[in-house]
Design a protein around this motif. Structure first.
Motif, PDB file in Angstrom:
ATOM      1  N   PHE A 141       0.824  -1.197   0.000  1.00  0.00           N
ATOM      2  CA  PHE A 141       0.000   0.000   0.000  1.00  0.00           C
ATOM      3  C   PHE A 141       0.863   1.253   0.000  1.00  0.00           C
ATOM      4  O   PHE A 141       0.541   2.232  -0.661  1.00  0.00           O
ATOM      5  CB  PHE A 141      -0.953   0.027   1.212  1.00  0.00           C
ATOM      6  N   SER A 142       1.967   1.219   0.713  1.00  0.00           N
ATOM      7  CA  SER A 142       2.766   2.439   0.805  1.00  0.00           C
ATOM      8  C   SER A 142       3.344   2.834  -0.553  1.00  0.00           C
ATOM      9  O   SER A 142       3.393   4.018  -0.880  1.00  0.00           O
ATOM     10  CB  SER A 142       3.790   2.310   1.919  1.00  0.00           C
ATOM     11  N   ALA A 143       3.748   1.871  -1.377  1.00  0.00           N
ATOM     12  CA  ALA A 143       4.227   2.193  -2.728  1.00  0.00           C
ATOM     13  C   ALA A 143       3.074   2.715  -3.590  1.00  0.00           C
ATOM     14  O   ALA A 143       3.236   3.670  -4.357  1.00  0.00           O
ATOM     15  CB  ALA A 143       4.870   0.972  -3.374  1.00  0.00           C
ATOM     16  N   TYR A 144       1.910   2.102  -3.448  1.00  0.00           N
ATOM     17  CA  TYR A 144       0.718   2.556  -4.175  1.00  0.00           C
ATOM     18  C   TYR A 144       0.367   3.989  -3.782  1.00  0.00           C
ATOM     19  O   TYR A 144       0.145   4.845  -4.629  1.00  0.00           O
ATOM     20  CB  TYR A 144      -0.454   1.614  -3.883  1.00  0.00           C
ATOM     21  N   ARG A 145       0.314   4.249  -2.469  1.00  0.00           N
ATOM     22  CA  ARG A 145      -0.024   5.596  -1.996  1.00  0.00           C
ATOM     23  C   ARG A 145       0.986   6.619  -2.497  1.00  0.00           C
ATOM     24  O   ARG A 145       0.626   7.699  -2.956  1.00  0.00           O
ATOM     25  CB  ARG A 145      -0.084   5.627  -0.454  1.00  0.00           C
ATOM     26  N   PHE A 146       2.275   6.263  -2.424  1.00  0.00           N
ATOM     27  CA  PHE A 146       3.335   7.151  -2.890  1.00  0.00           C
ATOM     28  C   PHE A 146       3.090   7.548  -4.351  1.00  0.00           C
ATOM     29  O   PHE A 146       3.171   8.729  -4.708  1.00  0.00           O
ATOM     30  CB  PHE A 146       4.684   6.444  -2.750  1.00  0.00           C
ATOM     31  N   LEU A 147       2.780   6.562  -5.190  1.00  0.00           N
ATOM     32  CA  LEU A 147       2.531   6.830  -6.606  1.00  0.00           C
ATOM     33  C   LEU A 147       1.277   7.667  -6.807  1.00  0.00           C
ATOM     34  O   LEU A 147       1.305   8.703  -7.475  1.00  0.00           O
ATOM     35  CB  LEU A 147       2.418   5.508  -7.379  1.00  0.00           C
ATOM     36  N   TYR A 148       0.177   7.246  -6.230  1.00  0.00           N
ATOM     37  CA  TYR A 148      -1.103   7.882  -6.530  1.00  0.00           C
ATOM     38  C   TYR A 148      -1.273   9.261  -5.909  1.00  0.00           C
ATOM     39  O   TYR A 148      -1.993  10.100  -6.446  1.00  0.00           O
ATOM     40  CB  TYR A 148      -2.273   6.953  -6.166  1.00  0.00           C
ATOM     41  N   GLU A 149      -0.591   9.530  -4.803  1.00  0.00           N
ATOM     42  CA  GLU A 149      -0.693  10.895  -4.288  1.00  0.00           C
ATOM     43  C   GLU A 149       0.069  11.857  -5.192  1.00  0.00           C
ATOM     44  O   GLU A 149      -0.191  13.050  -5.188  1.00  0.00           O
ATOM     45  CB  GLU A 149      -0.268  10.996  -2.830  1.00  0.00           C
ATOM     46  N   ARG A 150       1.003  11.357  -5.981  1.00  0.00           N
ATOM     47  CA  ARG A 150       1.694  12.186  -6.969  1.00  0.00           C
ATOM     48  C   ARG A 150       0.883  12.296  -8.255  1.00  0.00           C
ATOM     49  O   ARG A 150       0.860  13.332  -8.898  1.00  0.00           O
ATOM     50  CB  ARG A 150       3.095  11.633  -7.239  1.00  0.00           C
ATOM     51  N   LEU A 151       0.213  11.236  -8.632  1.00  0.00           N
ATOM     52  CA  LEU A 151      -0.619  11.266  -9.832  1.00  0.00           C
ATOM     53  C   LEU A 151      -1.866  12.125  -9.634  1.00  0.00           C
ATOM     54  O   LEU A 151      -2.290  12.819 -10.562  1.00  0.00           O
ATOM     55  CB  LEU A 151      -1.046   9.845 -10.236  1.00  0.00           C
ATOM     56  N   LEU A 152      -2.462  12.074  -8.430  1.00  0.00           N
ATOM     57  CA  LEU A 152      -3.742  12.746  -8.199  1.00  0.00           C
ATOM     58  C   LEU A 152      -3.673  13.950  -7.263  1.00  0.00           C
ATOM     59  O   LEU A 152      -4.598  14.742  -7.231  1.00  0.00           O
ATOM     60  CB  LEU A 152      -4.761  11.746  -7.639  1.00  0.00           C
ATOM     61  N   GLY A 153      -2.616  14.061  -6.481  1.00  0.00           N
ATOM     62  CA  GLY A 153      -2.500  15.177  -5.549  1.00  0.00           C
ATOM     63  C   GLY A 153      -2.904  14.787  -4.139  1.00  0.00           C
ATOM     64  O   GLY A 153      -3.491  13.723  -3.894  1.00  0.00           O
ATOM     65  N   ALA A 154      -2.595  15.662  -3.210  1.00  0.00           N
ATOM     66  CA  ALA A 154      -2.804  15.404  -1.786  1.00  0.00           C
ATOM     67  C   ALA A 154      -4.277  15.201  -1.426  1.00  0.00           C
ATOM     68  O   ALA A 154      -4.591  14.439  -0.514  1.00  0.00           O
ATOM     69  CB  ALA A 154      -2.224  16.554  -0.964  1.00  0.00           C
ATOM     70  N   ARG A 155      -5.177  15.846  -2.143  1.00  0.00           N
ATOM     71  CA  ARG A 155      -6.609  15.720  -1.830  1.00  0.00           C
ATOM     72  C   ARG A 155      -7.125  14.304  -2.024  1.00  0.00           C
ATOM     73  O   ARG A 155      -8.183  13.946  -1.510  1.00  0.00           O
ATOM     74  CB  ARG A 155      -7.416  16.675  -2.701  1.00  0.00           C
ATOM     75  N   SER A 156      -6.386  13.473  -2.762  1.00  0.00           N
ATOM     76  CA  SER A 156      -6.837  12.101  -3.020  1.00  0.00           C
ATOM     77  C   SER A 156      -6.513  11.150  -1.867  1.00  0.00           C
ATOM     78  O   SER A 156      -7.048  10.035  -1.815  1.00  0.00           O
ATOM     79  CB  SER A 156      -6.199  11.572  -4.300  1.00  0.00           C
TER      80      SER A 156
END
Length: 175
Positions: free
Chosen positions: A104-119
């Motif tokens: 999950f931590s790798a997923y979160r790292f990627l997706y918070e960059r793809l979608l921004g902090a609000r995601s």
């Protein structure tokens, strides 16, 4: 004072990225190239058999990221949740099926960059939903779901601070 906080955050993000497996790091770098339009991912990443198909499928899926960024629902309302979560879960599942992300931590790292902090508040749900789909092999499903900590799953609040560090592939000769 603000520079110290930003520097500390950047160092924490660098450390977190360094803790990921080499496959996760490469996948995150490639995914950011595709999702953020950083150059020609086909030219940069098409080294192994199957990479071209994987990159093509990412380009197709990631076309929806811009709309997702603009459609992040309010945490206190259910309005817009179905469309947002359905799309996010489908894109997440497509990434997880490639078996490059193992936590999950790798997923979160990627997706918070793809979608921004609000995601951030939506990422645990999308990850769990996608990881539980039958397209994910049972052993991988177990590994992925166990990687989500109780703290991440039950967080009362998430930081609204945007990520600072966006990793990029560096050629060995240039380094």
């Amino acid at each position: 004072m603000a520079k110290t906080g930003t520097a500390s955050l950047t160092i924490a993000e660098l450390r977190e990225f360094a803790s990921f497996t080499e496959d996760e790091q490469l996948f995150i770098e490639r995914s950011l190239d595709v999702g953020l339009g950083r150059g020609d991912a086909f030219k940069q990443w098409s080294g192994r058999a199957g990479d071209t198909d994987a990159i093509r499928s990412q380009y197709l899926a990631y076309r929806e990221l811009k709309a997702l960024r603009e459609a992040i629902p309010c945490e206190s309302s259910l309005e817009g949740v179905q469309d947002f979560m359905g799309t996010l879960m489908r894109i997440t599942a497509q990434d997880l099926v490639q078996e490059q992300i193992t936590s999950f931590s790798a997923y979160r790292f990627l997706y918070e960059r793809l979608l921004g902090a609000r995601s951030r508040p939506w990422l645990p749900s999308a990850f769990c939903g996608a990881a539980a789909l039958p397209q994910i092999r049972p052993f991988r499903r177990k590994t992925l779901l166990q990687s989500l900590s109780e703290a991440a799953a039950t967080a009362p609040a998430w930081s609204e601070r945007e990520p600072c560090f966006y990793p990029e592939k560096v050629e060995a000769e240039a380094a």
